[in-house]
Design a protein around this motif. Sequence first.
Motif, PDB file in Angstrom:
ATOM      1  N   TYR A 128       0.842  -1.195   0.000  1.00 22.83           N
ATOM      2  CA  TYR A 128       0.000   0.000   0.000  1.00 22.83           C
ATOM      3  C   TYR A 128       0.875   1.242   0.000  1.00 22.83           C
ATOM      4  O   TYR A 128       1.888   1.304   0.686  1.00 22.83           O
ATOM      5  CB  TYR A 128      -0.923   0.008   1.219  1.00 22.83           C
ATOM      6  CG  TYR A 128      -1.864  -1.182   1.264  1.00 22.83           C
ATOM      7  CD1 TYR A 128      -3.093  -1.123   0.627  1.00 22.83           C
ATOM      8  CD2 TYR A 128      -1.495  -2.363   1.916  1.00 22.83           C
ATOM      9  CE1 TYR A 128      -3.962  -2.222   0.645  1.00 22.83           C
ATOM     10  CE2 TYR A 128      -2.350  -3.461   1.945  1.00 22.83           C
ATOM     11  CZ  TYR A 128      -3.579  -3.382   1.305  1.00 22.83           C
ATOM     12  OH  TYR A 128      -4.425  -4.468   1.320  1.00 22.83           O
ATOM     13  N   GLY A 129       0.465   2.225  -0.798  1.00 22.57           N
ATOM     14  CA  GLY A 129       1.181   3.496  -0.872  1.00 22.57           C
ATOM     15  C   GLY A 129       0.476   4.560  -0.067  1.00 22.57           C
ATOM     16  O   GLY A 129       0.750   4.764   1.108  1.00 22.57           O
ATOM     17  N   ASP A 130      -0.473   5.258  -0.679  1.00 17.87           N
ATOM     18  CA  ASP A 130      -1.287   6.240   0.035  1.00 17.87           C
ATOM     19  C   ASP A 130      -2.502   5.536   0.613  1.00 17.87           C
ATOM     20  O   ASP A 130      -3.217   4.812  -0.100  1.00 17.87           O
ATOM     21  CB  ASP A 130      -1.732   7.347  -0.911  1.00 17.87           C
ATOM     22  CG  ASP A 130      -0.592   8.295  -1.275  1.00 17.87           C
ATOM     23  OD1 ASP A 130       0.554   8.026  -0.884  1.00 17.87           O
ATOM     24  OD2 ASP A 130      -0.854   9.299  -1.958  1.00 17.87           O
ATOM     25  N   PHE A 131      -2.766   5.781   1.896  1.00 17.82           N
ATOM     26  CA  PHE A 131      -3.882   5.094   2.540  1.00 17.82           C
ATOM     27  C   PHE A 131      -4.176   5.731   3.897  1.00 17.82           C
ATOM     28  O   PHE A 131      -3.374   6.510   4.441  1.00 17.82           O
ATOM     29  CB  PHE A 131      -3.573   3.610   2.749  1.00 17.82           C
ATOM     30  CG  PHE A 131      -2.385   3.359   3.645  1.00 17.82           C
ATOM     31  CD1 PHE A 131      -2.527   3.323   5.031  1.00 17.82           C
ATOM     32  CD2 PHE A 131      -1.121   3.155   3.118  1.00 17.82           C
ATOM     33  CE1 PHE A 131      -1.437   3.097   5.862  1.00 17.82           C
ATOM     34  CE2 PHE A 131      -0.025   2.933   3.935  1.00 17.82           C
ATOM     35  CZ  PHE A 131      -0.183   2.900   5.314  1.00 17.82           C
ATOM     36  N   ILE A 132      -5.321   5.370   4.433  1.00 18.90           N
ATOM     37  CA  ILE A 132      -5.637   5.611   5.843  1.00 18.90           C
ATOM     38  C   ILE A 132      -5.953   4.253   6.447  1.00 18.90           C
ATOM     39  O   ILE A 132      -6.823   3.521   5.948  1.00 18.90           O
ATOM     40  CB  ILE A 132      -6.828   6.565   6.016  1.00 18.90           C
ATOM     41  CG1 ILE A 132      -6.492   7.937   5.426  1.00 18.90           C
ATOM     42  CG2 ILE A 132      -7.180   6.712   7.498  1.00 18.90           C
ATOM     43  CD1 ILE A 132      -7.663   8.909   5.428  1.00 18.90           C
ATOM     44  N   LEU A 133      -5.235   3.891   7.483  1.00 17.76           N
ATOM     45  CA  LEU A 133      -5.402   2.603   8.159  1.00 17.76           C
ATOM     46  C   LEU A 133      -5.962   2.844   9.555  1.00 17.76           C
ATOM     47  O   LEU A 133      -5.468   3.702  10.284  1.00 17.76           O
ATOM     48  CB  LEU A 133      -4.056   1.881   8.260  1.00 17.76           C
ATOM     49  CG  LEU A 133      -4.031   0.588   9.090  1.00 17.76           C
ATOM     50  CD1 LEU A 133      -4.756  -0.533   8.349  1.00 17.76           C
ATOM     51  CD2 LEU A 133      -2.588   0.173   9.386  1.00 17.76           C
ATOM     52  N   GLU A 134      -6.987   2.084   9.901  1.00 18.21           N
ATOM     53  CA  GLU A 134      -7.529   2.133  11.258  1.00 18.21           C
ATOM     54  C   GLU A 134      -7.617   0.721  11.812  1.00 18.21           C
ATOM     55  O   GLU A 134      -7.955  -0.228  11.082  1.00 18.21           O
ATOM     56  CB  GLU A 134      -8.914   2.778  11.278  1.00 18.21           C
ATOM     57  CG  GLU A 134      -8.898   4.268  10.950  1.00 18.21           C
ATOM     58  CD  GLU A 134     -10.249   4.927  11.118  1.00 18.21           C
ATOM     59  OE1 GLU A 134     -10.305   6.176  11.138  1.00 18.21           O
ATOM     60  OE2 GLU A 134     -11.267   4.190  11.219  1.00 18.21           O
ATOM     61  N   ASN A 164     -10.801  -5.249  14.059  1.00 13.98           N
ATOM     62  CA  ASN A 164     -11.391  -4.146  13.282  1.00 13.98           C
ATOM     63  C   ASN A 164     -10.336  -3.442  12.425  1.00 13.98           C
ATOM     64  O   ASN A 164     -10.199  -2.208  12.462  1.00 13.98           O
ATOM     65  CB  ASN A 164     -12.090  -3.151  14.207  1.00 13.98           C
ATOM     66  CG  ASN A 164     -13.261  -3.778  14.943  1.00 13.98           C
ATOM     67  OD1 ASN A 164     -13.905  -4.701  14.440  1.00 13.98           O
ATOM     68  ND2 ASN A 164     -13.532  -3.293  16.148  1.00 13.98           N
ATOM     69  N   ILE A 165      -9.600  -4.222  11.646  1.00 12.78           N
ATOM     70  CA  ILE A 165      -8.521  -3.689  10.805  1.00 12.78           C
ATOM     71  C   ILE A 165      -9.103  -3.325   9.445  1.00 12.78           C
ATOM     72  O   ILE A 165      -9.588  -4.194   8.707  1.00 12.78           O
ATOM     73  CB  ILE A 165      -7.398  -4.729  10.642  1.00 12.78           C
ATOM     74  CG1 ILE A 165      -6.951  -5.247  12.003  1.00 12.78           C
ATOM     75  CG2 ILE A 165      -6.215  -4.112   9.893  1.00 12.78           C
ATOM     76  CD1 ILE A 165      -5.992  -6.432  11.926  1.00 12.78           C
ATOM     77  N   ARG A 166      -9.070  -2.054   9.104  1.00 10.88           N
ATOM     78  CA  ARG A 166      -9.622  -1.626   7.819  1.00 10.88           C
ATOM     79  C   ARG A 166      -8.740  -0.554   7.192  1.00 10.88           C
ATOM     80  O   ARG A 166      -7.985   0.134   7.889  1.00 10.88           O
ATOM     81  CB  ARG A 166     -11.048  -1.107   7.986  1.00 10.88           C
ATOM     82  CG  ARG A 166     -11.174   0.166   8.820  1.00 10.88           C
ATOM     83  CD  ARG A 166     -12.616   0.643   8.871  1.00 10.88           C
ATOM     84  NE  ARG A 166     -12.725   1.992   9.432  1.00 10.88           N
ATOM     85  CZ  ARG A 166     -13.821   2.741   9.347  1.00 10.88           C
ATOM     86  NH1 ARG A 166     -14.900   2.267   8.716  1.00 10.88           N
ATOM     87  NH2 ARG A 166     -13.856   3.954   9.869  1.00 10.88           N
ATOM     88  N   ILE A 167      -8.846  -0.432   5.862  1.00  8.47           N
ATOM     89  CA  ILE A 167      -7.995   0.509   5.135  1.00  8.47           C
ATOM     90  C   ILE A 167      -8.810   1.241   4.072  1.00  8.47           C
ATOM     91  O   ILE A 167      -9.749   0.695   3.490  1.00  8.47           O
ATOM     92  CB  ILE A 167      -6.798  -0.233   4.491  1.00  8.47           C
ATOM     93  CG1 ILE A 167      -5.711   0.744   4.073  1.00  8.47           C
ATOM     94  CG2 ILE A 167      -7.251  -1.128   3.330  1.00  8.47           C
ATOM     95  CD1 ILE A 167      -4.379   0.068   3.763  1.00  8.47           C
ATOM     96  N   LEU A 168      -8.433   2.479   3.851  1.00 10.08           N
ATOM     97  CA  LEU A 168      -9.037   3.315   2.814  1.00 10.08           C
ATOM     98  C   LEU A 168      -7.944   3.706   1.837  1.00 10.08           C
ATOM     99  O   LEU A 168      -6.925   4.273   2.242  1.00 10.08           O
ATOM    100  CB  LEU A 168      -9.665   4.564   3.443  1.00 10.08           C
ATOM    101  CG  LEU A 168     -10.432   5.517   2.520  1.00 10.08           C
ATOM    102  CD1 LEU A 168     -11.694   4.848   1.981  1.00 10.08           C
ATOM    103  CD2 LEU A 168     -10.800   6.794   3.283  1.00 10.08           C
ATOM    104  N   THR A 169      -8.113   3.385   0.559  1.00 15.82           N
ATOM    105  CA  THR A 169      -7.080   3.678  -0.439  1.00 15.82           C
ATOM    106  C   THR A 169      -7.577   4.562  -1.575  1.00 15.82           C
ATOM    107  O   THR A 169      -6.779   4.991  -2.404  1.00 15.82           O
ATOM    108  CB  THR A 169      -6.531   2.365  -1.040  1.00 15.82           C
ATOM    109  OG1 THR A 169      -7.605   1.645  -1.644  1.00 15.82           O
ATOM    110  CG2 THR A 169      -5.867   1.512   0.033  1.00 15.82           C
TER     111      THR A 169
END
Length: 449
Positions: A70-76, A204-209
């Motif tokens: 993953y390059g650009d992302f938001i991880l929670e 609850n591991i999630r990512i926004l790409t």
Amino acid sequence: MRAVAFFLFISLISHPSAFAQKWVNLFNGKDLSGWHQLNGKAKYEVVKGEIVGTTVFKEPNSFMVTDKDYGDFILELEFKLDAAMNSGIQFRSESKSDYRDGRVHGYQMEIDPSARAWTGGIYDEARRDWLYTLEYNAGAKTAYKQGDWNKARIECIGPVMRVWINGIPTANLVDGLTPKGFIALQVHAIDKPEAAGQTIRWRNIRILTEGIKASPPDDIFVVNLQPNSLSDQEKKNNWSLLWDGQTTRGWRGAYKDQFPSKGWNIKDGTLVVQKSQGAESENGGDIVTEAEYGAFDLQFEFRLTEGANSGLKYFVTESEENKGSAIGLEYQVLDDEKHPDAKMGVVGNRTLGSLYDLIPSLKIKRGQHAIGEWNSGRIIVYPDNRVEHWLNGYKVVEYQRGSPTYSALVARSKYAKWENFGMAKKGHILLQDHGDEVAFRSIKIKSLE
């Protein structure tokens, strides 16, 4: 109803971002599909919708790694320690056969329940060590809650990497070394058999790409490793470049009207004092800022050559008519191992990071980079005359100008002959020519007045 449905459909196709803001679960809650293990053989299993990592004695750091990069992302995600164990979350990380036999390396969000409380800092695993300690952001040390579930957010957009713990901003790093890599859950190695069996849990591991939007700037300190640049948050927080990285604008020779015609060189974004005879101000001479500064926060990077000596001075008034280097409070820049000045003075008060000839710096082995590598210096002068010297993320000197202790130290030093030494309300900032090659860059300042 048909009219409402048609309206919603038209609204969605008219606003593509409504499709783009889509979180993807990296963990299905059932098994470790999409992940694989690297390096150590700590135990990873899925229990009641959680990934549970368990320490194993005599195993190196272990990593449960995403199959994708993953390059650009938001991880929670959420994490919980069942014991006071060290751990971390890797991001933009790599494992290559030609780098330490596949050793996982790269950025890590630290999980640190120890007394130093650096959870949410950024560590460069198996590479450059600490990049953002929570000494830079001490107010965030209470964000982590031991024994509870904690929510982490890691935001990576271009070179800007930001971390939040339980909604509190903990770190802001700007660096372009690794723009893309995997995400990994770490189980740290243990050195005592009784520490085996300790667990850390993730859920609850999630990512926004796609459709990523940066969070609004906040006011925490930024560690910017991109030379001679200012990030949006630095600009918002009123930082400015003291040297533009290209010209001599804003600087001149000490006791002179112009920048020295020799002895200094600008090349590839560095400001270099050139090697001469190893004496003070006998080639190009010192350079000073044209402007004067009082209370401030100053950052700079420096790179020493073997056996080199230099310094950064502040509250320089040029009123002492000294024949050598201009007089001022000095952050010592020195090769402690190879330059004889480190053995002079009193109890090491002429070593790297010290307040030269007055106060020795705290020696932290991992906080001092090798000769030929870049070091990060920082000087903070508060409005009440408290002063701090920092080296690579560690505070190594603190004192107060004008205090009885300060006055006593000056009285027994080489500066005793100058009345009110170091007590000017404002002064120039100086880079010293001591006849040795030393490079400077990323010189930036923020007024605290």
